[in-house]
Design an enzyme around this catalytic site. Structure first.
Site, short mmCIF file in Angstrom:
data_model
loop_
_atom_site.label_atom_id
_atom_site.label_comp_id
_atom_site.label_asym_id
_atom_site.label_seq_id
_atom_site.Cartn_x
_atom_site.Cartn_y
_atom_site.Cartn_z
N CYS A 147 0.96 5.14 -9.80
CA CYS A 147 1.94 4.05 -9.73
C CYS A 147 2.77 4.11 -8.46
CB CYS A 147 2.84 4.06 -10.96
SG CYS A 147 3.90 2.61 -11.04
N ASP A 148 3.59 5.14 -8.32
CA ASP A 148 4.47 5.21 -7.15
C ASP A 148 3.70 5.23 -5.83
OD1 ASP A 148 6.79 5.18 -8.61
OD2 ASP A 148 6.91 7.36 -8.78
#
Lengths: 478, 92
Positions: free
Chosen positions: A406-407
Site C-alpha cells: 500500500c504505502d
C-alpha cells in the site's frame, strides 16, 4: 610463535572474511562467500584456541555447551519455514548480544589483577550494547513473529524514561572505575541497558522494522568489537567492526528509501502518531472508506458499460495484457501468497505476457524480505527489479498487479504535502493502464495515509485474503 | 599504549572496508547479507571460549558456558540459514 607471524595469520583470516563478503554481488557468488566467511570464523576460533588452549578441567563443559547449542541451532535453521526468517534473524541477533554481555561480565569479574582503564571502558560499552541489543532484538523478534503488537507502543513519558535510563547507564558505567570489584556496577549497567533496549525497540514498529533490524545488527557488531578490545583480540575487533559498519550502511539505505532521518524513525511512535493524526485530519476520503465489496468506482461512474464483477474484469485485463509488473508487499508475506503470486505470473508468462517484479527497498519487514520470499517461490531472480530500474516502465505497462502493498505504491507520497510518507520515493504503479489491487482491505497502509490509487478509474479492487483472491484469479484464467 | 593504537587501527580499517564492501551489495541480497553479518557478529564465541583458558569458579563457569552456547547458536544458525536462503535464489 612470534608476533609478526601472529599478525600475518590474523591478517590472512581477515582477508578471507572480507573476500567472502565481497562475493555478495550475485546469489551464486554469495553462496560461496557465505562458506568463506564461515571458514574464516572457524579458523579464527582455532587460532585463538591454539594460542590460549582451554584448561583440561574446563574442556568438557566448553565442548558440551558448544556442541549442544550448535546442534540445536543447526536443527532450527535447517527446518524453519522461510516466512519466519525475519523473526529468527532477530532472535539470533539477540543471542549474540547476550553472549557479548556475558563474556564482558565474566572477564571483568574474574580478572585477577585490576583491569586497565581501556578494558574497563570497553567492557562497559560491550555490556551496555550487548544488553540493549538483546532485549531490543527479543522485542523485535516477538513483533515479527506476531506474538506481540507490531505497531509502536508508546508509554507515557517515553523520551524522559529513555533519557533517564541512559543517564543511569552512564552513572553505572562511571562506578566501574571506582577501586574495588566492578561486578556490581557491571550488573546494574546490564539491567539498566536491558530496560533501555526494550523501551527503545517497543516504540518502533510496522513498516519501520527493516530499520530497527539493521540497526540492531549493527549494534551487536559494535558490542562484539568492544568485547574484542576487552580481551585484546584483533580478529574479534575486526569481525565486530565489519558487522557494525555493514549494519549501519543498511540502516542508512533503509532510511533513505523512506526519505526519513534515522532520528525520526528512532523517535518512531510518537513523531509518527502526531504526523498520522494530522494527515488523517487533512486527507479526508469518504469514497475510500466506503464498503469494499460494493461496485468499484469505475463501474459507478460509467453506467453505460455493463457492470462486470471486479474478478472478471481483472481476469480480462490480465488476459489482454502484453506486459505485467507484479508489486509484492508485506501483505503477501502475511497471506503467504507468494506461490500463488508466482503461479499466476508464470501462467501469464506461458501465454506470452512479459512479466517483471518491482520490489520497493522497504517492502516487508526486513531489508530484502520480498526477494527471499519470491526466491522461495522459484522466481528467476533476473525478473526482480529495484525501484529505480523499473519505475519508468510502468507508463508502458498494461497491468500493475499489487499484492499486499500500500504505502510503497501510494501516489500521495509524491502528490501531497505534509503526510508521513510525503517525499518517500514510491513505485509508479498508477502509471500502468490498469492496476489490480489484491490487498486485504481498503484501509491505509502502516503510514495511515489513504491511497488515492483505489479511487482511480483504472483500479480494479480485489479485497480479501490475497492467497484466496489469486487462487480464484488463476481458476478464472484457466 | 601501542596495543590500543593497533586495536584502533584494526577497528577503523575494518569499518572502512566494511563500508566499501556493503555499499555495493544489491538489494536482493540484503537479507542474506544481514543474516551472514549477524553470524559474523557472533565471533564473540572466540572470547567466550577463551574464558575457559583460565581458572574460574563455578558460577563463572556457568555464565561462560551460557555465553558459548548463545554465541554458537548465533554463529551456526546464522551461517546455516544464510546458506539456505541463498540456495533458493535461482536463475531459470
Amino acid at each position: 610463535m612470534n608476533n609478526a607471524a601472529n599478525i600475518a595469520v590474523d591478517i590472512a583470516i581477515i582477508l578471507v572474511l572480507i573476500a567472502g563478503i565481497a562475493r555478495f554481488r550475485t546469489p551464486a557468488g554469495a553462496r560461496f562467500g557465505n562458506a568463506m566467511a564461515a571458514l574464516a570464523l572457524l579458523f579464527a576460533v582455532a587460532v585463538a584456541l591454539y594460542r590460549n588452549p582451554i584448561l583440561s578441567s574446563n574442556a568438557a563443559l566448553a565442548a558440551f555447551a558448544l556442541a549442544a547449542s550448535s546442534l540445536a541451532a543447526w536443527r532450527v535453521s535447517a527446518k524453519i519455514n522461510m516466512t519466519r526468517i525475519p523473526s529468527l534473524v532477530a532472535f539470533q541477533n539477540g543471542a549474540g548480544g547476550l553472549a557479548a554481555l556475558l563474556v564482558a561480565i565474566v572477564e571483568m569479574s574474574s580478572a585477577g589483577p585490576a583491569p586497565g582503564a581501556v578494558a574497563s571502558a570497553a567492557a562497559a560499552v560491550s555490556v551496555s550494547l550487548g544488553a540493549a541489543t538483546f532485549s531490543g532484538s527479543m522485542i523485535a523478534s516477538l513483533k515479527l513473529a506476531g506474538k506481540i503488537r507490531q505497531t509502536p507502543t508508546v508509554v507515557p513519558g517515553h523520551n524522559i524514561a529513555l533519557l533517564g535510563l541512559a543517564a543511569a547507564c552512564a552513572a553505572a558505567a562511571a562506578l566501574m572505575f571506582a577501586p574495588g570489584d566492578p561486578t556490581s556496577a557491571l550488573v546494574s549497567l546490564a539491567f539498566l541497558s536491558l530496560a533501555f533496549g526494550a523501551l527503545f525497540s517497543i516504540r518502533i514498529g510496522g513498516a519501520d522494522m527493516p530499520v530497527l533490524i539493521s540497526f540492531l545488527n549493527s549494534a551487536t557488531g559494535m558490542a562484539a568489537a568492544f568485547c574484542g578490545i576487552v580481551i585484546q583480540n584483533r580478529l574479534l575487533i575486526a569481525c565486530g567492526a565489519v558487522v557494525a559498519s555493514s549494519g549501519f550502511i543498511l540502516t542508512m539505505v533503509m532510511c533513505r528509501a523512506m526519505n526519513r532521518s534515522l532520528m525520526n524513525i528512532i523517535a518512531g511512535g510518537k513523531a509518527f502518531a502526531r504526523a498520522h493524526a494530522s494527515s488523517s485530519a487533512t486527507v479526508s476520503s469518504p469514497e475510500i472508506t466506503a464498503a469494499p465489496p460494493a461496485p468499484t468506482p469505475v463501474a459507478a461512474s460509467q453506467p453505460e458499460q455493463p457492470v462486470a464483477d471486479p474478478l472478471s474484469r481483472a481476469a480480462d485485463s490480465l488476459r489482454a495484457a502484453k506486459k505485467l509488473i507484479v508489486i509484492p508487499g508485506y501483505g503477501m508475506a502475511i497471506a503467504q501468497a507468494q506461490s500463488e503470486t508466482v503461479a499466476l505470473a508464470a501462467m501469464l508468462e506461458q501465454a506470452g505476457t512479459e512479466v517483471k517484479y518491482a520490489v520497493h527497498p522497504v517492502a516487508g519487514r526486513m531489508p530484502g524480505h520480498m526477494h527471499v520470499l519470491l526466491a522461495e517461490a522459484d522466481v528467476d531472480y533476473d525478473k526482480l527489479f529495484e525501484m529505480d530500474d523499473i519505475n519508468a516502465e510502468f507508463a508502458e505497462t498494461d497491468v500493475a498487479l499489487i499484492v499486499g502493498a500500500c504505502d510503497v505504491v501510494n501516489p500521495a507520497a509524491k502528490e501531497k504535502e505534509g503526510t508521513p510518507i510525503s517525499g518517500m520515493p514510491v513505485l509508479n504503479a498508477g502509471d500502468a493502464r490498469s492496476v489490480i489491487v489484491c490487498n486485504f482491505d481498503d484501509k491505509p497502509g502502516y503510514s495511515g495515509v489513504p491511497n488515492p490509487l483505489y479511487v482511480r478509474p483504472n483500479a480494479i479492487l480485489l479485497f480479501g485474503d490475497a492467497k484466496t483472491t489469486l487462487a480464484s484469479l488463476i481458476a478464472k484464467l484457466q | 599504549m601501542s596495543d590500543l593504537l593497533v586495536m584502533l587501527v584494526v577497528f577503523a580499517a575494518s569499518s572502512a572496508i566494511g563500508y566499501a564492501l556493503i555499499s555495493k551489495v544489491p538489494q536482493r541480497l540484503h537479507t542474506p547479507l544481514m543474516s551472514m553479518t549477524n553470524a559474523i557478529s557472533a565471533s564473540t564465541i572466540i572470547a567466550a571460549l577463551l574464558l575457559f583458558s583460565s581458572k574460574m569458579d563455578s558460577p563463572h563457569k556457568v555464565l561462560a558456558a551460557a555465553a558459548v552456547a548463545l554465541a554458537a547458536f548465533n554463529v551456526v544458525g546464522g551461517f546455516t540459514v544464510t546458506g539456505r536462503m541463498l540456495k533458493m535464489f535461482k536463475k531459470q
